[in-house]
Design a protein around this motif. Structure first.
Motif, mmCIF file in Angstrom:
data_model
loop_
_atom_site.group_PDB
_atom_site.id
_atom_site.type_symbol
_atom_site.label_atom_id
_atom_site.label_comp_id
_atom_site.label_asym_id
_atom_site.label_seq_id
_atom_site.Cartn_x
_atom_site.Cartn_y
_atom_site.Cartn_z
ATOM 1 N N THR A 15 0.837 -1.200 0.000
ATOM 2 C CA THR A 15 0.000 0.000 0.000
ATOM 3 C C THR A 15 0.872 1.250 0.000
ATOM 4 N N PHE A 16 1.908 1.238 0.816
ATOM 5 C CA PHE A 16 2.851 2.360 0.872
ATOM 6 C C PHE A 16 3.490 2.590 -0.492
ATOM 7 N N ALA A 18 2.308 1.727 -3.406
ATOM 8 C CA ALA A 18 1.276 2.101 -4.372
ATOM 9 C C ALA A 18 0.801 3.545 -4.204
ATOM 10 N N GLU A 19 1.055 4.135 -3.057
ATOM 11 C CA GLU A 19 0.625 5.518 -2.805
ATOM 12 C C GLU A 19 1.462 6.541 -3.560
ATOM 13 N N ASP A 20 2.564 6.117 -4.136
ATOM 14 C CA ASP A 20 3.447 7.034 -4.842
ATOM 15 C C ASP A 20 3.836 6.406 -6.178
ATOM 16 N N ASP A 21 3.557 7.089 -7.272
ATOM 17 C CA ASP A 21 3.839 6.544 -8.603
ATOM 18 C C ASP A 21 5.311 6.224 -8.798
ATOM 19 N N ARG A 23 7.574 5.347 -6.448
ATOM 20 C CA ARG A 23 7.905 4.120 -5.708
ATOM 21 C C ARG A 23 7.316 2.894 -6.387
ATOM 22 N N LEU A 24 6.051 2.995 -6.779
ATOM 23 C CA LEU A 24 5.407 1.858 -7.435
ATOM 24 C C LEU A 24 6.091 1.531 -8.748
ATOM 25 N N TYR A 61 13.350 4.065 1.012
ATOM 26 C CA TYR A 61 11.936 3.668 1.044
ATOM 27 C C TYR A 61 11.596 3.000 2.378
ATOM 28 N N ALA A 68 6.075 6.699 7.795
ATOM 29 C CA ALA A 68 4.653 6.768 7.424
ATOM 30 C C ALA A 68 3.776 5.858 8.271
ATOM 31 N N THR A 69 4.321 4.724 8.700
ATOM 32 C CA THR A 69 3.470 3.729 9.358
ATOM 33 C C THR A 69 3.860 3.409 10.794
#
Length: 89
Positions: A15-16, A18-21, A23-24, A61, A68-69
Motif C-alpha cells: 500500500t505504501f 502504491a501511494e506514490d507513482d 515508488r510503485l 523507502y 509513514a506507518t
C-alpha cells in the motif's frame, strides 16, 4: 512473527509503495511485473515476500515506510523471514 502478521506488514508495504507513482514504478520495474500481474498475485506469499525484498533493498523507502506507518525496519526484516524464500540465518 507469524505468517499472518508478516503478510499484514507486507500488504501495508505494498500500500505504501502504491501511494506514490515513483515508488510503485520502481517496484514494478525491478520485479518485472505489470500492474495487472501484481493485482492478480497480490495475495500470494511469494509476491508479498517480493514486496518486502524490494523495501529492504531500498533503505530510503524503508525509512519512509517507517516514518509513514511506525513499522520498525527490524519488524520488516522479521516479516520477510516469515515468508517463503527467505535466506536462512
Amino acid at each position: 512473527m507469524t505468517r499472518d502478521e508478516a503478510e499484514i506488514i507486507a500488504l501495508g508495504a505494498l500500500t505504501f509503495l502504491a501511494e506514490d507513482d515513483r515508488r510503485l514504478g520502481a517496484f514494478l520495474a525491478q520485479s518485472g511485473w505489470t500492474m495487472e500481474e501484481l493485482r492478480g498475485q497480490v495475495s500470494e506469499p511469494q509476491t508479498l515476500a517480493g514486496v518486502l525484498d524490494f523495501l529492504c533493498a531500498h533503505e530510503p523507502y524503508l525509512l519512509d515506510f517507517r516514518e509513514a506507518t511506525g513499522t520498525r525496519p527490524e519488524d520488516v526484516l522479521r516479516a520477510r523471514r516469515a515468508l517463503p524464500g527467505a535466506a536462512l540465518d
